[in-house]
Design a protein around this motif. Structure first.
Motif, PDB file in Angstrom:
ATOM      1  N   GLY A  79       0.644  -1.161  -0.087  1.00 31.85           N
ATOM      2  CA  GLY A  79       0.059   0.050   0.163  1.00 31.85           C
ATOM      3  C   GLY A  79       0.876   1.337  -0.238  1.00 31.85           C
ATOM      4  O   GLY A  79       2.140   1.136   0.138  1.00 31.85           O
ATOM      5  N   ASP A  83      -1.550   3.021   6.729  1.00 30.28           N
ATOM      6  CA  ASP A  83      -2.830   3.103   7.024  1.00 30.28           C
ATOM      7  C   ASP A  83      -3.617   2.260   5.606  1.00 30.28           C
ATOM      8  O   ASP A  83      -4.880   2.068   5.974  1.00 30.28           O
ATOM      9  N   ARG A  84      -3.104   2.395   4.746  1.00 31.07           N
ATOM     10  CA  ARG A  84      -3.690   1.699   3.656  1.00 31.07           C
ATOM     11  C   ARG A  84      -2.978   0.171   3.136  1.00 31.07           C
ATOM     12  O   ARG A  84      -2.780   0.096   1.782  1.00 31.07           O
TER      13      ARG A  84
END
Length: 388
Positions: A79, A83-84
């Motif tokens: 990612g 957070d992703r």
């Protein structure tokens, strides 16, 4: 890798120093609740996708993140930032489950990685030859009596999208003897920490159960390895107490006439989860898990700090809880595989930290006395302080 951790009780011979406690060199403080990075029952591509090692991350050439720490069918979470992250279902290194121990392709976990440019990646692989699964290779049917462990290397030229094994196998650290049908206990080197840098040198810790032999008695414990070129698996040498000179080559291709030994580094009773360097002070901070006893007042995650990677201060408890080294019976869950990662690190390999970081770790659900594959990879913010 669940079952493999149970044997680490064999390493519980090196505890904190018995001297009066000294003032701490560092402080780690939990400053927020945990959040889920990966949930096996929700995010898996197949039944092999469970968190089963300490989290290791690096930035590829595009700046995207790759995070390893899964099972022996190796996949990465990817990612743009922490957070992703999402599990990429592409298998980057599979396990061949081959019956010949000389091939070092039974079950393999990517447990450390290092890249200078985000394209060429050198990986350390925790390899388990599980002889009880191969007919005629072990007199016993007990997993722990048949387990032969080696640290081997794999490499990638595409930023960790795929890894290859060398031919012949690239052995980083092996016991100076071959797998034996009647070995009777777990043997070898295993569970590398992350790779971390100091100037031109790269380091990692690895555990060994030790061995006895003519003129070469290796104590069980955690040994420190160093290299100036992680891309060359033969360049790693372990600390002997006087220098980084001990090599542990492939016993199937270069039998040792007089095996070398490394000097275990205290106070680690179990494998080192991760090491980071505090950016403003240069001190090293390590995290690991330990069970109650032998100098540790509670089971859980501990940290310790050092100025030189060889002398570490008294470990202090960060999170209390039953770990993989504890009896699971009656527990609702266990904690395991701690790591420290600072998302703001300027290092492509996240081997340093500022005054804040993430503690990444795994929770494992227990049913009765059975550790299940229902596991979560969590992260929790921590504050770091190091005194001059």
């Amino acid at each position: 890798m669940i079952r493999r951790t149970a044997l680490l009780l064999l390493l519980g011979t090196v505890g904190p120093a018995a001297a009066a406690p000294e003032p701490p060199l560092s402080a780690l403080t939990l400053v927020g609740p945990p959040s889920v990075m990966f949930k096996a029952t929700r995010d898996a591509c197949d039944g092999a996708d469970v968190p089963d090692a300490s989290a290791r991350a690096f930035r590829d050439a595009s700046g995207a993140l790759a995070l390893f720490g899964m099972h022996y069918r190796n996949r990465a979470l990817r990612g743009p930032d922490f957070d992703r992250l999402k599990l990429d279902c592409t298998v980057v290194l599979d396990s061949g489950e081959k019956p010949d121990p000389a091939l070092y392709d039974d079950r393999s976990w990517i447990t450390a990685a290092w890249t200078e440019d985000g394209r060429a990646v050198a990986a350390l692989v925790h390899h388990e030859y599980q002889a009880n699964e191969h007919p005629g290779r072990c007199r016993s049917k007990v997993y722990m009596e048949c387990w032969y462990n080696t640290v081997v290397a794999a490499s990638s030229t595409d930023g960790g999208r795929s890894f290859i094994r060398a031919a012949p196998p690239a052995v980083v650290a092996a016991a100076p003897f071959r797998q034996e049908v009647g070995q009777g206990r777990h043997r070898g080197f295993f569970n590398p920490s992350n790779i971390f840098a100091d100037g031109r040198w790269r380091y990692f810790f690895a555990s060994t159960t030790g061995w006895d032999g003519p003129g070469s008695d290796q104590p069980a414990g955690v040994c420190l390895f160093r290299s100036d070129d992680p891309a060359d698996p033969t360049s790693w040498r372990a600390w002997t107490g006087t220098g980084f000179t001990a090599a542990f080559p492939d016993p199937y291709r270069k039998p040792a006439i007089r095996p070398e030994t490394c000097k275990p580094v205290a106070p680690f009773p179990t494998p080192v989860g991760a090491v980071v360097r505090h950016r403003s002070t240069g001190a090293w901070i390590a995290v690991f898990m330990a069970r109650q006893g032998e100098g540790f007042p509670q089971s859980g995650f501990y940290w310790t700090a050092s100025r030189d990677l060889q002398s570490w201060d008294v470990p202090r408890l960060l999170i209390a809880g039953r770990t993989l080294y504890d009896d699971p019976c009656g527990a609702k869950g266990l904690i395991a595989y701690p790591s420290l990662i600072d998302p703001a690190s300027p290092s492509r390999n996240f081997d340093d930290a500022g005054d804040t970081a993430l503690l990444a770790y795994v929770t494992l659900r227990v049913e009765g006395c059975t550790i299940t594959s229902d596991r979560d990879l969590l992260r929790r913010p921590v504050a770091l302080k190091v005194w001059p």
